[in-house]
Design an enzyme around this catalytic site. Structure first.
Site, PDB file in Angstrom:
ATOM      1  CG  ASN A  47      -0.370  -0.035   2.545  1.00  0.00           C
ATOM      2  OD1 ASN A  47       0.601  -0.764   2.793  1.00  0.00           O
ATOM      3  ND2 ASN A  47      -0.934   0.712   3.473  1.00  0.00           N
ATOM      4  CB  CYS A  58      -5.249  -1.261  -1.915  1.00  0.00           C
ATOM      5  SG  CYS A  58      -6.564  -0.287  -1.170  1.00  0.00           S
ATOM      6  CD  GLU A  60      -5.568  -5.754  -1.312  1.00  0.00           C
ATOM      7  OE1 GLU A  60      -4.875  -4.713  -1.164  1.00  0.00           O
ATOM      8  OE2 GLU A  60      -6.517  -6.035  -0.553  1.00  0.00           O
ATOM      9  CB  CYS A  91     -10.990  -2.094   0.132  1.00  0.00           C
ATOM     10  SG  CYS A  91     -10.211  -1.553  -1.420  1.00  0.00           S
TER      11      CYS A  91
END
Length: 133
Positions: A47, A58, A60, A91
């Site tokens: 992140n 983020c 990911e 998220c």
């Protein structure tokens, strides 16, 4: 770690190591992600926060965008690790991006206390997708 095979353990460990590069002065939550590509390689991300929170990226999405920018579009698994005792699944924005590129991908998310293994379809039922016809 029980219930994770060797490759899944390796992926979660790579996500944990990726937290070392996180830039998280605002939330204090260091997050790492590791994406296994179809060719067996692992691409990591962390992140990167910003004082204007909406500009934060983020872990990911960092890993996925990094893989795509390297020409990799086939993914077989993703792991996310948060250096915390709290549990944080991906998220909503990350769930949608993960689904866009791998609608059947297994998702492992963990923290200092353990992990959860699921799928992106379980995390994001009814996801937006490209219409096929």
């Amino acid at each position: 770690m029980q219930n994770l095979d060797i490759k899944e353990q390796e992926l979660l460990e790579a996500a944990k190591v990726a937290t070392n590069n996180a830039y998280a002065p605002y939330s204090g939550f260091r997050v790492g992600a590791a994406l296994r590509c179809a060719d067996g390689s692992i691409v990591t991300g962390c992140n990167v926060e910003n004082a204007s929170y909406s500009l934060t990226l983020c872990a990911e999405r960092t890993a996925i965008f990094k893989a795509i920018s390297d020409g990799k579009l086939d993914f077989s698994a993703i792991a996310v690790y948060v250096d915390s005792d709290e549990v944080f699944p991906p998220c909503g924005a990350c769930r949608q991006v993960i689904y866009e590129f791998s609608p059947n991908i297994p998702v492992i998310y963990g923290n200092r206390k353990g992990y959860t293994k699921t799928t992106i379809q379980e995390l994001l039922p009814g996801a937006f997708s490209l219409s096929k016809g």
